[in-house]
Write a protein that holds these residues in place. Sequence first.
Motif, PDB file in Angstrom:
ATOM      1  N   ALA A   1      57.228  23.021  62.664  1.00 33.19           N
ATOM      2  CA  ALA A   1      56.185  22.745  63.657  1.00 33.19           C
ATOM      3  C   ALA A   1      56.491  21.515  64.494  1.00 33.19           C
ATOM      4  N   ALA A   2      57.144  20.509  63.903  1.00 30.45           N
ATOM      5  CA  ALA A   2      57.437  19.275  64.638  1.00 30.45           C
ATOM      6  C   ALA A   2      58.930  19.098  64.867  1.00 30.45           C
ATOM      7  N   GLY A   3      59.712  20.152  64.654  1.00 27.73           N
ATOM      8  CA  GLY A   3      61.163  20.044  64.772  1.00 27.73           C
ATOM      9  C   GLY A   3      61.659  20.175  66.194  1.00 27.73           C
ATOM     10  N   THR A   4      62.763  19.503  66.461  1.00 25.86           N
ATOM     11  CA  THR A   4      63.411  19.604  67.764  1.00 25.86           C
ATOM     12  C   THR A   4      64.780  20.233  67.573  1.00 25.86           C
ATOM     13  N   ALA A   5      65.368  20.633  68.666  1.00 24.96           N
ATOM     14  CA  ALA A   5      66.680  21.272  68.612  1.00 24.96           C
ATOM     15  C   ALA A   5      67.428  20.995  69.901  1.00 24.96           C
TER      16      ALA A   5
ATOM     17  N   THR B   1      70.461  24.670  67.863  1.00 31.80           N
ATOM     18  CA  THR B   1      70.737  24.077  66.560  1.00 31.80           C
ATOM     19  C   THR B   1      69.666  23.044  66.281  1.00 31.80           C
ATOM     20  N   CYS B   2      68.945  23.228  65.158  1.00 36.62           N
ATOM     21  CA  CYS B   2      67.867  22.313  64.788  1.00 36.62           C
ATOM     22  C   CYS B   2      68.435  20.923  64.528  1.00 36.62           C
TER      23      CYS B   2
ATOM     24  N   ARG C   1      70.000  24.064  61.224  1.00 34.48           N
ATOM     25  CA  ARG C   1      69.832  25.512  61.283  1.00 34.48           C
ATOM     26  C   ARG C   1      70.161  26.019  62.678  1.00 34.48           C
ATOM     27  N   ARG C   2      70.849  27.143  62.742  1.00 35.63           N
ATOM     28  CA  ARG C   2      71.290  27.726  64.014  1.00 35.63           C
ATOM     29  C   ARG C   2      70.524  29.014  64.253  1.00 35.63           C
TER      30      ARG C   2
END
Length: 170
Positions: free
Chosen positions: A56-60, A97-98, A103-104
């Motif tokens: 929910a708060a992840g960027t990539a 890519t996180c 994670r891809r």
Amino acid sequence: MRRIARPLTGTALAVAVAALAAAPAYGDEGTGRLELSPAGVVPGDEVTVRTAACGAAGTATGDAGAVGAGLFPLAPDGGRFEVPPSAQPGTYEIVATCTYGGRRVTGDLVVTLTGTHTGQPMYPRGSVKTGVGGALGPDPVQTAAGVAALAVAAAGGTWLLHRRARGDGI
């Protein structure tokens, strides 16, 4: 027989554990893909990218290099990139890519030459390179000299035609 069975069982167990560790663990099928909107575009369109794979708060970091758009940031609320006007028709894999966990995730973008351009209209800019100068050109002195030369040629031609018509000869 037991001597052979134990090593084979151990090897099979090790291979199964390695396969499970290498396989992506998807909590739900929708979180493992990039959502591209629109998925079908024409060159010059802007594409919005979203995914829930990074949390929910992840960027990539997104990579649209396959279509020629390069890298773009992907925030929790999504990211954007523009399909270059030089993009050729085809299906391109867009990758993200996180930042945390690495994670891809991927998604497919279809570029066609027919369809409607969804971005801002583009208007022509600049001048046409024809090899001929403009009416007033960059140098007004040269323009005045050219006009004077044409006037002298016209006056001389008129005088010669008038003289010939009177029969005076050249």
